[in-house]
Design an enzyme around this catalytic site. Sequence first.
Site, PDB file in Angstrom:
ATOM      1  N   ASP A 264      83.624 113.358 117.341  1.00 42.75           N
ATOM      2  CA  ASP A 264      83.546 113.228 118.700  1.00 42.75           C
ATOM      3  C   ASP A 264      84.267 111.882 118.957  1.00 42.75           C
ATOM      4  O   ASP A 264      83.706 110.817 118.442  1.00 42.75           O
ATOM      5  CB  ASP A 264      82.255 113.406 119.169  1.00 42.75           C
ATOM      6  CG  ASP A 264      81.980 113.892 120.686  1.00 42.75           C
ATOM      7  OD1 ASP A 264      82.656 113.405 121.445  1.00 42.75           O
ATOM      8  OD2 ASP A 264      81.176 114.752 120.707  1.00 42.75           O
TER       9      ASP A 264
ATOM     10  N   ASP B 200      85.524 113.025 124.608  1.00 39.73           N
ATOM     11  CA  ASP B 200      84.479 112.923 125.545  1.00 39.73           C
ATOM     12  C   ASP B 200      85.129 112.776 126.878  1.00 39.73           C
ATOM     13  O   ASP B 200      85.920 111.710 127.141  1.00 39.73           O
ATOM     14  CB  ASP B 200      83.434 112.160 125.395  1.00 39.73           C
ATOM     15  CG  ASP B 200      82.317 112.134 126.032  1.00 39.73           C
ATOM     16  OD1 ASP B 200      81.623 113.148 125.781  1.00 39.73           O
ATOM     17  OD2 ASP B 200      81.920 111.315 126.923  1.00 39.73           O
TER      18      ASP B 200
ATOM     19  N   GLU C 276      87.487 117.216 126.496  1.00 41.26           N
ATOM     20  CA  GLU C 276      86.409 117.904 127.163  1.00 41.26           C
ATOM     21  C   GLU C 276      86.777 117.690 128.730  1.00 41.26           C
ATOM     22  O   GLU C 276      86.865 116.677 129.372  1.00 41.26           O
ATOM     23  CB  GLU C 276      85.136 117.166 126.892  1.00 41.26           C
ATOM     24  CG  GLU C 276      83.754 117.783 127.987  1.00 41.26           C
ATOM     25  CD  GLU C 276      82.575 116.942 128.028  1.00 41.26           C
ATOM     26  OE1 GLU C 276      81.598 117.373 128.284  1.00 41.26           O
ATOM     27  OE2 GLU C 276      82.945 115.628 128.023  1.00 41.26           O
TER      28      GLU C 276
ATOM     29  N   HIS D   1      76.175 121.551 124.061  1.00 41.93           N
ATOM     30  CA  HIS D   1      74.869 120.498 123.887  1.00 41.93           C
ATOM     31  C   HIS D   1      74.644 120.198 125.361  1.00 41.93           C
ATOM     32  O   HIS D   1      73.720 119.382 125.662  1.00 41.93           O
ATOM     33  CB  HIS D   1      74.954 119.552 123.202  1.00 41.93           C
ATOM     34  CG  HIS D   1      76.072 118.389 123.620  1.00 41.93           C
ATOM     35  ND1 HIS D   1      77.383 118.843 123.430  1.00 41.93           N
ATOM     36  CD2 HIS D   1      76.133 117.375 123.908  1.00 41.93           C
ATOM     37  CE1 HIS D   1      78.182 117.870 123.883  1.00 41.93           C
ATOM     38  NE2 HIS D   1      77.319 116.940 124.255  1.00 41.93           N
ATOM     39  N   ASP D   2      75.503 120.512 126.389  1.00 43.48           N
ATOM     40  CA  ASP D   2      74.945 119.941 127.784  1.00 43.48           C
ATOM     41  C   ASP D   2      74.562 121.276 128.541  1.00 43.48           C
ATOM     42  O   ASP D   2      74.368 121.078 129.795  1.00 43.48           O
ATOM     43  CB  ASP D   2      76.513 119.623 128.229  1.00 43.48           C
ATOM     44  CG  ASP D   2      76.798 118.168 127.739  1.00 43.48           C
ATOM     45  OD1 ASP D   2      75.768 117.487 127.224  1.00 43.48           O
ATOM     46  OD2 ASP D   2      78.081 117.865 127.551  1.00 43.48           O
TER      47      ASP D   2
HETATM   48  C1  NOJ Z   1      79.851 114.429 127.768  1.00 43.95           C
HETATM   49  C2  NOJ Z   1      78.742 114.908 126.754  1.00 43.95           C
HETATM   50  O1  NOJ Z   1      79.122 115.980 126.305  1.00 43.95           O
HETATM   51  C3  NOJ Z   1      77.330 114.554 127.169  1.00 43.95           C
HETATM   52  O2  NOJ Z   1      76.585 114.972 126.266  1.00 43.95           O
HETATM   53  C4  NOJ Z   1      77.405 113.132 127.768  1.00 43.95           C
HETATM   54  O3  NOJ Z   1      76.061 112.911 128.262  1.00 43.95           O
HETATM   55  C5  NOJ Z   1      78.469 112.598 128.599  1.00 43.95           C
HETATM   56  N1  NOJ Z   1      79.712 113.069 128.145  1.00 43.95           N
HETATM   57  C6  NOJ Z   1      78.572 111.040 128.807  1.00 43.95           C
HETATM   58  O4  NOJ Z   1      78.940 110.650 127.459  1.00 43.95           O
END
Ligand code: NOJ
Length: 537
Positions: free
Chosen positions: A101, A203, A266, A327-328
């Site tokens: 990442d 990210d 992402e 994970h989000d």
């Molecule tokens: C995206 C990530 O997937 C998430 O988990 C994170 O909180 C935010 N970016 C901030 O880095």
Amino acid sequence: MKQPDEFWWRHGVFYQIYPRSFQDSNGDGVGDLRGIIERLPYLVSLGIDAIWLSPIFPSPMADFGYDIADYTGIDPLFGTMADFDALIAAAHDGGLKLILDLVPNHTSDQHPWFLESRRSRDNPKRDWYIWRDPNAAGGPPNNWLSEFGGSAWQYDAATGQYYYHAFLAQQPDLNWRNPEVRHAIHEVMRFWLRKGVDGFRVDVIWHLIKDAEFRDNPPNPSFREGRPPHEQILPLRTTDQVEVHDAIAEMRRVIDEFPARVLIGEIYLPTERLVTYYGRELGGAHLPFNFALLSAPWNARAIEKIIHDYEAALPQGAWPNWVLGNHDRPRVASRVGQDQARVATMLLLTLRGTPTLYYGDEIGMHQVAIAPGQVRDPFEKNVPGIGVGRDGCRTPMQWDAGRFAGFSTSTPWLPLSDDFVHENVVNLQADARSILNLYKALIGLRSNLPELMIGSYVPVAAQGDLLIYRRQSEVDALVIALNLGDQPTSISSEAAALRGEILISTFLDRRGEKIKDTVDLRGNEGVIIGVLGAQPG
Ligand code: NOJ
């Protein structure tokens, strides 16, 4: 000698590991790199091709590693650089690629760059971050909001200016208009690429550049109560700026200095915006993550349209990809239900494009309820009670029926799901018709059948809960028929041209069944049919 496959990222299946929750090797309740090494044989047995690790770098963990204090180290919680070197060697020995990442949009407020930057207005690193004077009334410079609640501007009394943070105040945004910042991140990339990592998931890549004039964002006319507060404004000036594509093209050139590496972005944007992230002449991200299925209403016509729109929007030569969980976002098994989770799996692994799996989805892990006192996610802490919490999809992997599910020897950092005694890798491996064995079988088919790996996608007209499509190579074709409802249904094989043989059902009990006039599907069933006498489409 086998030549390295430059396009491995097109042919392979990716698997996301959230390191805190995969396997703890030292009994502190948090997963670590040695734990991942221990579990590599499991990953190899799944048949996946590449692992993506969420951040493992030194971090105060305000956002569980997405607040990085040192881009080229390993957080002691996860182990040492020697552990990382051992992991990459062991992964490669097992035939697995390793993706890291990269979090270039922001650092931790404890990163030495930021500590320097906030020291004084004339510090050489001042411009590495985004500092602005207060507005005329002494308040924040404009109306930009943090994704984790409140203003995106944090006042720094010592120097009398505000800094911008798209996420937590502990995550100041880097200034990507500053060439020194770009260079510094390129050097970070080279550091890991030289170590042999096979690429990066970047990210919030669509956030990197902000409006040069710092204009206000417009109000969002569709905002609804109960939604996260940052949605009150449209992020027109804070994300998806045209200049971001130059920054990404530069990153891609760094990736291209090394053979056969991949750049994944992402990006949460509508399809027509998302596909611009392949870049001019495909010089951007190899794979701008396609999250359309994460928020799709689970019905056949809606999903058919999502696939159609995505396929139609892809630039010439661009390689598609699909994601069902991360994970989000809430676990797929909870979004669509346990029964449809199998159908969703067949969808993910039979669509055209690289699939990314999320750890635990292969054993049907669902969203775990988190009691108020157990909340760890800063998003939920800042914006409580409306369901934005991400802890429930980050709970420990369920390996066996032991005390802490084989994840750890002590209390895990997040609660285990209470069904782990039954729903765990050991049990599901032993159950020939489990979701885990469905995953394995589908991944195996995908890597053996060129139609699934690289064949074209051809929709087949269908009604009601049925979603049907062909995957076609030059000589052979497969038909994938998915019942997104819980009622039985049948398809006339004439209409869908699917005379042939069932290769697999989501129930894992119909292999070899010949299809004559109709195909009967049970509720929540999907099948892959090897079609007889297929003609090139
Ligand atoms: C995206 C990530 O997937 C998430 O988990 C994170 O909180 C935010 N970016 C901030 O880095």
